[in-house]
Enzyme design. Sequence first.
Site, PDB file in Angstrom:
ATOM      1  N   LYS A 191      42.553  88.524  27.439  1.00  0.00           N
ATOM      2  CA  LYS A 191      41.949  88.886  28.970  1.00  0.00           C
ATOM      3  C   LYS A 191      40.848  87.290  29.232  1.00  0.00           C
ATOM      4  O   LYS A 191      39.845  87.485  28.270  1.00  0.00           O
ATOM      5  CB  LYS A 191      41.036  89.935  29.301  1.00  0.00           C
ATOM      6  N   GLU A 265      31.587  87.661  18.832  1.00  0.00           N
ATOM      7  CA  GLU A 265      30.763  86.374  18.807  1.00  0.00           C
ATOM      8  C   GLU A 265      29.994  86.183  19.808  1.00  0.00           C
ATOM      9  O   GLU A 265      30.622  86.103  21.280  1.00  0.00           O
ATOM     10  CB  GLU A 265      31.908  85.384  18.595  1.00  0.00           C
ATOM     11  N   CYS A 299      27.534  78.508  23.267  1.00  0.00           N
ATOM     12  CA  CYS A 299      26.782  79.589  22.644  1.00  0.00           C
ATOM     13  C   CYS A 299      26.243  79.148  21.431  1.00  0.00           C
ATOM     14  O   CYS A 299      24.815  79.615  21.278  1.00  0.00           O
ATOM     15  CB  CYS A 299      27.828  80.759  22.022  1.00  0.00           C
ATOM     16  N   GLU A 396      18.628  83.290  26.000  1.00  0.00           N
ATOM     17  CA  GLU A 396      19.638  82.298  26.064  1.00  0.00           C
ATOM     18  C   GLU A 396      19.582  81.845  27.621  1.00  0.00           C
ATOM     19  O   GLU A 396      20.009  82.732  28.561  1.00  0.00           O
ATOM     20  CB  GLU A 396      20.769  82.754  25.737  1.00  0.00           C
TER      21      GLU A 396
END
Length: 801
Positions: A191, A265, A299, A396
């Site tokens: 997906k 991850e 990331c 983040e």
Amino acid sequence: MNKIAEIFQSLDYGPAPESPEPALAWLASYNNKFGHFIAGKWTKPGKTFASDNPATNKPLAEITDGSKADVDKAVKAARAAFPAWSTLSGYERGKYLYALARLVQKHSRLFSVLESLDNGKPIRESRDIDIPLVARHFYHHAGWAQHLEREFPGMVPYGVCGQIIPWNFPLLMLAWKIAPALAAGNTVVLKPAEFTSLTALLFAEICEKAKLPPGVVNIITGMGDTGAALVNHPDVDKIAFTGSTEVGKIIRAATAGTGKGLSLELGGKSPYIVFDDADIDSAIEGLVDAIWFNQGQVCCAGSRLLVQESIEERFLVKLKHRMLTLRVGDPLDKAVDIGALVAPVQVARVKDLVKKGVAEGGQLYEPDVDIPKGGCFLKPALITHVAPSNTVASEEIFGPVLVEMSFRTPEEAVALANNTKYGLAATIWSENINLALDIAPKLKAGVVWINGTNNFDAAVGFGGYKESGFGREGGKEGMASYLKPKWEKDLKPVSTPAKSTKAPHPEVRPQGASKDEGSESIDQTAKMYIGGKQARPDSGYSRSIHAPDGTIIGEVGDGNRKDIRNAVEAARAALGWSTTAAHSRAQILYFLGENLEYRSEEFARRIREQTGESLASAQKEVAASVERLFAFAGWADKYDGAVHNPPSRTIAIAMVEAIGVMAILAPPSRPLLGSIALLAPAIAMGNPVVLVPSEKSPLSVTDLYQVIETSDVPAGVINIVTGTSAALAKTLAEHDGVDAIWFAGDAATSAAIENASTGNLKQTWTSRGLYYDLADKQKFEGDYFLRRATQVKNVWVPYGA
Ligand code: NAI
């Protein structure tokens, strides 16, 4: 002045636009409306949502929002395709992967333009980085398919893999997921992210062109709910996810107790450390790549700049100057450095965090550069005067925002760098190779770049420590995460012995208050062992331990939350064990084995006392335990890394590192070997351990403290807490000071552990009520637990003058 002379003066770039036409024509060939790709066919579009171009906020296409029924259909197709695909020879599977690589290359410009239209990333990046890496991934894994049996003997694919990917590198993340899964013989349902599904749909067309057997790759589009339906589908064998830590935690909890394989991850807040002897101009160019590549939506972005104080001022002046020359603009312009963020919601999120950073005392610098009106554009930003506790230093941001702090000493740099819940990547700039290679192993991150940044290659594993997730993508480690031992698929539930009426469960009572005052065998309560010392239970309660005939043969402390806290603290204080030379660790394990052997008769009698088995069988268990300690002593200095040669003037050193503090809850059976089989690989690889022995028969392990004391095991490396396994397991699984937890026992406790492990995303191994015969040397004297006791860090080191 004429125009040309003016340009020579200003050195301004002119526009260098790439045409969107071929990509728009491709979209039009589907009437700009897409269904799913299931079993090699396109489904009719269902309920759809718009996929916009973030540079204009105008719709590009309509995408189907996948329902539970769509997911089910896709999983069924993948299941149906699995038997044939997994039994195809590696050579044949490799040829398909090779064909996919070739076709990606053949259509690379279409992929690049479509990616930039859909995601907003500069065409320079999609054309020169994303798509070439996609092709490289398929090529690399074509080779793995062919060499699988040789390199991974006894390993088989999981089955159907559910793969969920984010929007920041849409096609690249697809390749990272699909290539190894297919090479290993799995079939997949993937997906893509709701903002960026288009290149995944174009990839489906490539699968058709490659004549990939129907159902091997299924692409299903949709929102988070579609992803959740895939995660929760009972016939999916493994979930691989890349995305936010928040959703990663939801998925960890959702898969708890299901036995599904899982790799995550997740996010990062990666440090970018510049020492005062760095080549400053290169470090600044690196920084541009670290934080403004893909608008900072990376990331592993180097989003926390740590500069040595002595050069801070000079560095920031140069950096601000460089920021003035960054060009923000149309992603399809080949001379643009920074394109559009993925969607208005992301722009709002970034702005919000920047506002917070300023409110908390940060100083914001945004260069005076033009940005297009309309569309999801933001200026590059730098926030200085930031404290480690500020939101922008810990969260983040996932946007073009760099946060800066300074440090004085290398020790301080390491402390600041590791002061984060994440551990994905880190960068070190220094011309002193000794310093750089001293710092790299000290950084808690899965990837470390020295004098470079954001290097990626299919042959080099990528993935995080701590809350950045677990599992690796790329390299041999990445292949391993799509395979499992064949025997693991055939495990049977532990047969529960018929309940003995004679042997009651351990009972708890205040210490010293023995029920059976006359019993001679109870002379004292066996202590716990914490930080190299015997310890009484905090609760003041002890548990009586019974022989199979019901007689009381001893007492152990009834450990509680506080005992666990003390044991974890002691283990954390012993983390230096991981950097003790492997040779020394090996010597200590050999010594443990030797000292246990000296006392084998006594240990055998103790086993017999607890289990009622014959002396000969108990002696065998002691001998096997000694052998297991020797086996892992042997491994301590051999289970190590590799050096990769990515296609650049760089080597990547794959270092095998300890995970950190491990909690081990031993199985109920085999009082000694059950604990040693799990303890030995953990400590051999450098992890300090909190060990909870068999609840029913803990005396073999409490006796062990004398052996530990005479074997030079440093204090805190092995800590023993006795008590109720399920309760202690839950406390350990919830404890943020524990980095990994192994549990051999029932299914309900296994599920509870996996659920509770979400807090700091600790790595787990649980036996889920299945019978793992830990005496089996073939299975358990090697890689199986070694791999679970370690994580690989890849350190990239450039070479050449
Ligand atoms: P996300 O983690 O929500 O989305 C990633 C993927 O997970 C998408 O395909 C999404 O549809 C799917 N998903 C969402 N909820 C799910 C669920 N409950 N079960 C299964 N699948 C689910 O990321 P999002 O919302 O797009 O971005 C939010 C923030 O996450 C960003 O601002 C950024 O900080 C971070 N992020 C980090 C990424 C990374 O690679 N580290 C990638 C994308 C986002």
